[in-house]
Design an enzyme around this catalytic site. Structure first.
Site, PDB file in Angstrom:
ATOM      1  N   ASP A 113       2.509 -11.902  -6.894  1.00 24.85           N
ATOM      2  CA  ASP A 113       2.682 -10.458  -6.811  1.00 24.85           C
ATOM      3  C   ASP A 113       2.190  -9.893  -5.472  1.00 24.85           C
ATOM      4  OD1 ASP A 113       2.903  -7.778  -7.333  1.00 24.85           O
ATOM      5  OD2 ASP A 113       1.897  -7.864  -9.271  1.00 24.85           O
TER       6      ASP A 113
ATOM      7  N   GLY B  10      11.565  -5.803  -5.545  1.00 24.62           N
ATOM      8  CA  GLY B  10      12.908  -5.642  -4.984  1.00 24.62           C
ATOM      9  C   GLY B  10      12.936  -5.280  -3.509  1.00 24.62           C
TER      10      GLY B  10
ATOM     11  N   ASP C 210       7.634  -1.550 -12.114  1.00 26.20           N
ATOM     12  CA  ASP C 210       7.209  -1.930 -13.463  1.00 26.20           C
ATOM     13  C   ASP C 210       7.943  -1.141 -14.543  1.00 26.20           C
ATOM     14  OD1 ASP C 210       5.465  -3.340 -11.937  1.00 26.20           O
ATOM     15  OD2 ASP C 210       3.665  -2.695 -13.000  1.00 26.20           O
TER      16      ASP C 210
HETATM   17  C1  GLA Z   1       2.146  -5.289 -10.816  1.00 22.86           C
HETATM   18  C2  GLA Z   1       3.265  -6.060 -11.472  1.00 22.86           C
HETATM   19  C3  GLA Z   1       3.069  -6.073 -12.982  1.00 22.86           C
HETATM   20  C4  GLA Z   1       1.724  -6.701 -13.309  1.00 22.86           C
HETATM   21  C5  GLA Z   1       0.602  -5.980 -12.564  1.00 22.86           C
HETATM   22  C6  GLA Z   1      -0.724  -6.718 -12.684  1.00 22.86           C
HETATM   23  O1  GLA Z   1       2.158  -3.950 -11.149  1.00 22.86           O
HETATM   24  O2  GLA Z   1       4.507  -5.496 -11.135  1.00 22.86           O
HETATM   25  O3  GLA Z   1       4.109  -6.768 -13.625  1.00 22.86           O
HETATM   26  O4  GLA Z   1       1.748  -8.054 -12.986  1.00 22.86           O
HETATM   27  O5  GLA Z   1       0.890  -5.862 -11.176  1.00 22.86           O
HETATM   28  O6  GLA Z   1      -1.762  -6.064 -12.010  1.00 22.86           O
END
Ligand code: GLA
Length: 652
Positions: free
Chosen positions: A405, A447, A468
């Protein structure tokens, strides 16, 4: 006769004067129970904005009104007792940035009664005064105007009803009954799940044959490569195979009531994730309240609920398993790495290797989360400058899936140019390339830089295409229906990922709630994600699976569409106002088609063969009920409820 006539006239006049004498009251919207409203953010404001300030639009303050935030809806029962409804609507002046844009709309009696133009932050309000005398239930909506709902602080100022009869009252959202459509599997054996699976030569292979039917069950497999063996009681195939090739295996499951055969191709080669990963992830339910016990309970529930028998197999830990630098919390804080620089877990995850072994002993796989920055999104230790060591550590623990991430890498990246966006993903790709374990590589950077165009190039097995998801219609529909155009980048080994599922009990923290998607919306969510060939990661607490959620996740014909070996993602073939048709070609020449209604009211949709580029007689099968609907010549028509779907498969 004259007398009778005069009496009738007299009665008429008395009646009329009664009507005239009937008083008209003014009832302010803000005097109703506005807590029944649903909001995209903040609190319903009674004579206040959703942030608690006096209602102010374009410099003018209003004493009365309802402050809300897109996407917002409020149902009001009028029962024909109100004559008119009027208000002044706009974005509250508390929004100082220019991104707030909304559309206000009012529905009643199955129709749109009034709709504003797109209203921007700082622009003058719009005024309306509409006749509602025949309306039973009114719906006040505010939606984002196509750019998400950030800063959409919307006010219904000076909103009031002129009431001559029954007084208006707000009512909760009207939700349809949750109807279970998936038929139960028979007690005799049936084998499900992917028809192809990939493993790299010499790497650990693990595959639990997904089979429904009464236990005890015995399994056998013909044509297994020499390096793999089957445990006949559990149906778990494991081992390592060094010789590349496509091994055509015939699986058999037998119980007292009969037996069932199915082909499985084991492709020993370069590629893994030949069908989209199916599993669970901790984030949408537990977020940082995740613990080792909860993860293991999810793995147990995956088996005990029966979902693993339909092909679900990954158990993925999201953020918050590592140490949180600078935290005073004795459970989370402490040394982030040992003397040798190996990443440490926090005290909620005392033994990652033991957890992974336990999950593997069930025939399931385990995933983990980290990121290229110094910290994760939630502020825990991440991989920056330790990529090789961390990848090796993950492999040593027995990790099968890594969600990587971006988040905190934002402060390392010079900018969002393509080379900067790719760089950290290339670094981890190289690190993963050095370990002797198959680890599904899931890019999570929402994205940026059209990641679908280059995700496969950095060996990504899937890449998030969006921000998200949350468990409401506007979030799910905006994400899901925005995937059009990405289909050319999906295929075996590399998938677009529009984020995890929001069905069942979710909540992002210790407190959970049932998904706020209605039953029809949940059918839409699962149907669309199946058509999109998306990784399907269940986001709910697996130990609290209710029958309806199980029904959504255990329909083998829906899962087959997602897991089809051809690996095509559906394209949108028709968009007519609120109606959309998406089609996904399947390996056997049939086509999976989703007919969706994004509108507020039920409507008919026609699927024409010409839109699909086919001709001749076709058999249509309803995928959710698993029933054939008949043979059709040129078109198929269906009534689709608001926010609902008809998912069909079209056979020659
Ligand atoms: C981001 C990701 C989520 C999750 C959080 C965890 O927002 O997009 O899917 O993994 O981090 O902190």
């Amino acid at each position: 006769m004259n007398r009778i006539y005069s009496i009738v006239i007299l009665l008429f006049i008395i009646g009329l004067s009664r009507v005239n004498a009937q008083s008209i009251d003014t009832i302010w919207l803000s005097s109703l129970d506005i807590n029944k409203a649903s909001l995209g953010w903040g609190q319903p404001g009674q004579n206040k904005s959703c942030q608690g300030n006096p209602i102010t639009i374009n410099g003018i303050q209003y004493a009365s009104g309802f402050g809300t935030h897109a996407n917002s809806s409020l149902y009001i029962s009028l029962k024909g007792g109100s004559q008119r409804f009027s208000a002044i609507v706009g974005i509250d002046d508390e929004v100082k940035v220019s991104i707030g844009t909304v559309v206000f709309s009012i529905y009643g009696a199955g129709q749109l009664l009034w709709k504003s133009n797109i209203i921007k932050a700082g622009s003058p309000p719009e005024k309306f005064d509409i006749n509602v005398s025949r309306i039973d239930t009114l719906l006040l909506k505010v939606d984002g105007a196509g750019d998400g709902n950030g800063w959409d602080h919307a006010d219904w100022a000076n909103a009031y009803f002129l009431v001559s009869g029954t007084k208006p009252v707000t009512v909760g959202r009207i939700i349809e009954e949750a109807v279970i459509l998936t038929p139960k599997n028979p007690p005799s054996p049936q084998i499900h799940g992917p028809k192809i699976t990939g493993v790299r030569p010499g790497h650990d292979f693990l595959f639990r044959i997904p089979a429904t039917g009464n236990r005890p069950m015995e399994f056998s497999a013909k044509g297994l490569p020499a390096g793999l063996k089957l445990d006949e009681k559990s149906g778990i195939i494991s081992g390592n195979e060094n010789i590349p090739g496509r091994y055509e295996v015939e699986l058999t499951a037998t119980n007292k009531l009969g037996s069932c055969k199915r082909k499985l191709t084991i492709a020993v080669g370069d590629q893994i994730a030949l069908t989209p990963p199916l599993g669970w992830n901790s984030w949408n339910c537990f977020a940082c309240a995740v613990t080792q016990e909860k993860v293991f309970a999810a793995a147990d529930a995956m088996i005990n609920s029966g979902l693993a028998d339909h092909g679900w197999n990954y158990i993925n830990i999201d953020d918050c398993w590592m140490v949180k630098p600078d935290s005073d919390d004795p459970i989370l804080g402490g040394k982030v790495r040992d003397e040798a620089g190996n990443m440490l877990t926090n005290k909620k995850f005392p033994d990652m290797k033991a957890l992974a072994d336990k999950v593997h002993s069930r025939g399931l796989k385990i995933g983990i989360y980290s990121g290229p920055g110094p910290k994760t999104c939630a502020g825990y230790e991440a991989c920056f400058m330790h990529e090789n060591q961390d990848a090796a550590q993950f492999a040593k623990w027995g990790i099968d899936y890594l969600k990587y991430d971006w988040c905190d890498y934002e402060k390392i990246a010079k900018d969002h140019s393509l080379p900067e966006l790719k760089k950290p993903y290339v670094t981890m790709m190289e690190a993963l390339g050095k370990v002797d374990r198959d680890i599904v590589y899931s890019l999570c950077q929402y994205g940026m830089g059209d990641v679908w165009e280059w995700g496969a190039e950095v060996n990504g097995n899937c890449w998030r295409t969006t921000g998200d998801i949350t468990d409401d219609w506007s979030s799910m529909e905006e994400i899901g229906f925005n995937q059009a155009g990405h289909e050319k980048y999906a295929g075996p080994g590399h998938w677009n990922d529009p984020d995890m599922l929001v069905v069942g009990k979710v909540g992002w923290g210790p407190d959970l709630h049932p998904t706020r998607l209605s039953p029809y919306e949940q059918y839409t969510h699962i149907s669309l994600w199946a058509l999109l060939a998306s990784p399907l990661l269940i986001g709910c607490d697996m130990t609290q699976l209710d029958d309806f959620t199980f029904n959504l996740l255990s329909n083998d014909e829906v899962i087959d569409i997602n897991q089809d070996p051809l690996g095509k993602q559906a394209s949108r073939i028709l968009q007519l106002e609120n109606m959309e048709i998406w089609a996904k070609p399947l390996e056997d020449g049939s086509i999976a088609v989703g007919m969706f209604n994004r509108g507020m009211f039920g409507s008919k949709i026609v699927l024409k063969w010409s839109d699909l580029g086919i001709s001749g007689k076709r058999t249509i099968r309803d995928v959710w009920t698993q029933k054939n609907l008949g043979v059709f010549d040129t078109r198929f028509e269906a009534s689709i409820p608001s926010h609902g779907v008809k998912l069909v498969r079209i056979y020659r």
